[in-house]
Design a protein around this motif. Sequence first.
Motif, PDB file in Angstrom:
ATOM      1  N   ALA A 111       0.830  -1.205   0.000  1.00  0.00           N
ATOM      2  CA  ALA A 111       0.000   0.000   0.000  1.00  0.00           C
ATOM      3  C   ALA A 111       0.865   1.257   0.000  1.00  0.00           C
ATOM      4  O   ALA A 111       0.584   2.219  -0.722  1.00  0.00           O
ATOM      5  N   LEU A 112       1.920   1.235   0.796  1.00  0.00           N
ATOM      6  CA  LEU A 112       2.847   2.377   0.848  1.00  0.00           C
ATOM      7  C   LEU A 112       3.451   2.644  -0.529  1.00  0.00           C
ATOM      8  O   LEU A 112       3.457   3.774  -1.013  1.00  0.00           O
ATOM      9  N   LEU A 113       3.957   1.589  -1.177  1.00  0.00           N
ATOM     10  CA  LEU A 113       4.575   1.739  -2.500  1.00  0.00           C
ATOM     11  C   LEU A 113       3.552   2.129  -3.565  1.00  0.00           C
ATOM     12  O   LEU A 113       3.820   2.999  -4.405  1.00  0.00           O
ATOM     13  N   ALA A 114       2.379   1.502  -3.550  1.00  0.00           N
ATOM     14  CA  ALA A 114       1.349   1.807  -4.545  1.00  0.00           C
ATOM     15  C   ALA A 114       0.869   3.249  -4.420  1.00  0.00           C
ATOM     16  O   ALA A 114       0.725   3.960  -5.421  1.00  0.00           O
ATOM     17  N   ASP A 115       0.627   3.687  -3.190  1.00  0.00           N
ATOM     18  CA  ASP A 115       0.179   5.073  -2.978  1.00  0.00           C
ATOM     19  C   ASP A 115       1.238   6.063  -3.452  1.00  0.00           C
ATOM     20  O   ASP A 115       0.929   7.043  -4.128  1.00  0.00           O
ATOM     21  N   ALA A 116       2.506   5.804  -3.104  1.00  0.00           N
ATOM     22  CA  ALA A 116       3.587   6.711  -3.514  1.00  0.00           C
ATOM     23  C   ALA A 116       3.750   6.712  -5.030  1.00  0.00           C
ATOM     24  O   ALA A 116       3.977   7.767  -5.634  1.00  0.00           O
ATOM     25  N   ALA A 117       3.623   5.542  -5.651  1.00  0.00           N
ATOM     26  CA  ALA A 117       3.754   5.466  -7.110  1.00  0.00           C
ATOM     27  C   ALA A 117       2.634   6.257  -7.787  1.00  0.00           C
ATOM     28  O   ALA A 117       2.892   7.044  -8.707  1.00  0.00           O
ATOM     29  N   ARG A 118       1.408   6.061  -7.328  1.00  0.00           N
ATOM     30  CA  ARG A 118       0.276   6.802  -7.921  1.00  0.00           C
ATOM     31  C   ARG A 118       0.443   8.305  -7.715  1.00  0.00           C
ATOM     32  O   ARG A 118       0.209   9.088  -8.640  1.00  0.00           O
ATOM     33  N   GLU A 119       0.845   8.705  -6.512  1.00  0.00           N
ATOM     34  CA  GLU A 119       1.041  10.136  -6.238  1.00  0.00           C
ATOM     35  C   GLU A 119       2.128  10.729  -7.121  1.00  0.00           C
ATOM     36  O   GLU A 119       2.072  11.903  -7.483  1.00  0.00           O
ATOM     37  N   ALA A 120       3.120   9.921  -7.492  1.00  0.00           N
ATOM     38  CA  ALA A 120       4.211  10.392  -8.348  1.00  0.00           C
ATOM     39  C   ALA A 120       3.810  10.423  -9.816  1.00  0.00           C
ATOM     40  O   ALA A 120       4.545  10.956 -10.644  1.00  0.00           O
ATOM     41  N   GLY A 121       2.664   9.836 -10.145  1.00  0.00           N
ATOM     42  CA  GLY A 121       2.202   9.860 -11.534  1.00  0.00           C
ATOM     43  C   GLY A 121       2.336   8.544 -12.286  1.00  0.00           C
ATOM     44  O   GLY A 121       2.148   8.506 -13.499  1.00  0.00           O
ATOM     45  N   VAL A 122       2.625   7.469 -11.579  1.00  0.00           N
ATOM     46  CA  VAL A 122       2.689   6.156 -12.214  1.00  0.00           C
ATOM     47  C   VAL A 122       1.261   5.688 -12.489  1.00  0.00           C
ATOM     48  O   VAL A 122       0.391   5.797 -11.624  1.00  0.00           O
ATOM     49  N   THR A 123       1.033   5.171 -13.692  1.00  0.00           N
ATOM     50  CA  THR A 123      -0.255   4.591 -14.045  1.00  0.00           C
ATOM     51  C   THR A 123      -0.214   3.102 -13.721  1.00  0.00           C
ATOM     52  O   THR A 123       0.715   2.411 -14.148  1.00  0.00           O
ATOM     53  N   ILE A 124      -1.195   2.623 -12.982  1.00  0.00           N
ATOM     54  CA  ILE A 124      -1.281   1.205 -12.642  1.00  0.00           C
ATOM     55  C   ILE A 124      -2.530   0.647 -13.305  1.00  0.00           C
ATOM     56  O   ILE A 124      -3.644   1.115 -13.036  1.00  0.00           O
ATOM     57  N   ARG A 125      -2.325  -0.308 -14.208  1.00  0.00           N
ATOM     58  CA  ARG A 125      -3.434  -0.946 -14.919  1.00  0.00           C
ATOM     59  C   ARG A 125      -3.597  -2.370 -14.410  1.00  0.00           C
ATOM     60  O   ARG A 125      -2.659  -3.155 -14.458  1.00  0.00           O
ATOM     61  N   LEU A 126      -4.789  -2.677 -13.932  1.00  0.00           N
ATOM     62  CA  LEU A 126      -5.094  -3.994 -13.388  1.00  0.00           C
ATOM     63  C   LEU A 126      -5.673  -4.902 -14.474  1.00  0.00           C
ATOM     64  O   LEU A 126      -6.068  -4.432 -15.540  1.00  0.00           O
ATOM     65  N   LEU A 127      -5.724  -6.194 -14.187  1.00  0.00           N
ATOM     66  CA  LEU A 127      -6.262  -7.204 -15.100  1.00  0.00           C
ATOM     67  C   LEU A 127      -5.520  -7.204 -16.438  1.00  0.00           C
ATOM     68  O   LEU A 127      -6.109  -7.393 -17.490  1.00  0.00           O
ATOM     69  N   GLN A 128      -4.211  -7.009 -16.386  1.00  0.00           N
ATOM     70  CA  GLN A 128      -3.358  -6.984 -17.581  1.00  0.00           C
ATOM     71  C   GLN A 128      -2.360  -8.120 -17.491  1.00  0.00           C
ATOM     72  O   GLN A 128      -1.434  -8.073 -16.699  1.00  0.00           O
ATOM     73  N   LYS A 129      -2.541  -9.149 -18.293  1.00  0.00           N
ATOM     74  CA  LYS A 129      -1.630 -10.286 -18.274  1.00  0.00           C
ATOM     75  C   LYS A 129      -0.668 -10.153 -19.451  1.00  0.00           C
ATOM     76  O   LYS A 129      -1.073 -10.130 -20.607  1.00  0.00           O
ATOM     77  N   VAL A 130       0.622 -10.055 -19.141  1.00  0.00           N
ATOM     78  CA  VAL A 130       1.646  -9.946 -20.177  1.00  0.00           C
ATOM     79  C   VAL A 130       1.963 -11.355 -20.662  1.00  0.00           C
ATOM     80  O   VAL A 130       2.393 -12.209 -19.895  1.00  0.00           O
ATOM     81  N   ALA A 131       1.746 -11.595 -21.962  1.00  0.00           N
ATOM     82  CA  ALA A 131       1.985 -12.915 -22.540  1.00  0.00           C
ATOM     83  C   ALA A 131       3.383 -13.026 -23.128  1.00  0.00           C
ATOM     84  O   ALA A 131       3.927 -14.113 -23.253  1.00  0.00           O
ATOM     85  N   GLY A 132       3.979 -11.888 -23.488  1.00  0.00           N
ATOM     86  CA  GLY A 132       5.314 -11.938 -24.066  1.00  0.00           C
ATOM     87  C   GLY A 132       5.891 -10.550 -24.263  1.00  0.00           C
ATOM     88  O   GLY A 132       5.171  -9.550 -24.259  1.00  0.00           O
ATOM     89  N   VAL A 133       7.202 -10.522 -24.417  1.00  0.00           N
ATOM     90  CA  VAL A 133       7.924  -9.278 -24.663  1.00  0.00           C
ATOM     91  C   VAL A 133       8.887  -9.525 -25.809  1.00  0.00           C
ATOM     92  O   VAL A 133       9.604 -10.517 -25.822  1.00  0.00           O
ATOM     93  N   ARG A 134       8.863  -8.624 -26.796  1.00  0.00           N
ATOM     94  CA  ARG A 134       9.807  -8.725 -27.895  1.00  0.00           C
ATOM     95  C   ARG A 134      10.780  -7.559 -27.780  1.00  0.00           C
ATOM     96  O   ARG A 134      10.424  -6.401 -28.007  1.00  0.00           O
ATOM     97  N   PRO A 135      12.030  -7.858 -27.376  1.00  0.00           N
ATOM     98  CA  PRO A 135      13.019  -6.780 -27.212  1.00  0.00           C
ATOM     99  C   PRO A 135      13.490  -6.251 -28.566  1.00  0.00           C
ATOM    100  O   PRO A 135      13.296  -6.881 -29.593  1.00  0.00           O
ATOM    101  N   GLY A 136      14.086  -5.098 -28.524  1.00  0.00           N
ATOM    102  CA  GLY A 136      14.633  -4.476 -29.723  1.00  0.00           C
ATOM    103  C   GLY A 136      14.622  -2.986 -29.570  1.00  0.00           C
ATOM    104  O   GLY A 136      14.330  -2.454 -28.497  1.00  0.00           O
ATOM    105  N   PRO A 137      14.936  -2.261 -30.654  1.00  0.00           N
ATOM    106  CA  PRO A 137      14.949  -0.799 -30.585  1.00  0.00           C
ATOM    107  C   PRO A 137      13.601  -0.231 -30.176  1.00  0.00           C
ATOM    108  O   PRO A 137      13.515   0.785 -29.523  1.00  0.00           O
ATOM    109  N   LYS A 138      12.532  -0.908 -30.592  1.00  0.00           N
ATOM    110  CA  LYS A 138      11.188  -0.503 -30.191  1.00  0.00           C
ATOM    111  C   LYS A 138      10.482  -1.744 -29.636  1.00  0.00           C
ATOM    112  O   LYS A 138       9.788  -2.448 -30.353  1.00  0.00           O
ATOM    113  N   PRO A 139      10.724  -2.045 -28.332  1.00  0.00           N
ATOM    114  CA  PRO A 139      10.169  -3.268 -27.752  1.00  0.00           C
ATOM    115  C   PRO A 139       8.660  -3.312 -27.849  1.00  0.00           C
ATOM    116  O   PRO A 139       7.990  -2.268 -27.839  1.00  0.00           O
TER     117      PRO A 139
END
Length: 143
Positions: A111-139
């Motif tokens: 809760a401490l970290l989430a509140d501080a992140a949101r207050e700093a302007g971090v966007t937190i999106r729930l129900l998001q399952k990452v299936a893969g990451v393709r690295p490169g110049p434009k990941p």
Amino acid sequence: MGLDGREIIVAGGGIGGLAAALALRQRGAEVRVLEQAGAITEVGAGIQVSPNGLRVIEALGLGEALRARACRGRAVRLRDYRDGAEVTRLDLDRLPASQGYYFVHRADLIALLADAAREAGVTIRLLQKVAGVRPGPKPELSL
């Protein structure tokens, strides 16, 4: 190192992901956290924050807030696994507050970290399952 203008996605909204997101945001990045759960909540119970972990929390500007939610450890006792006899005791009361061991419930730390992140302007999106990451110049992420 400034990260102004960089867009960064962090996969996972646990302790590590939220701490990383906050640190990146504090350095100027636009940060999104993708969390597969429907809420930012704890998994597990209490944890120990060692002096090294406390330094990270302090670098994020959250040292006093953590101390307000945590219990400071007074000693560590190492015991023999066979009979439970004490092998040694480490007195933690002699350490300064900035080097102490603290015990905190995971829910409070998240809760401490989430509140501080949101207050700093971090966007937190729930129900998001990452299936893969393709690295490169434009990941690219696949959700």
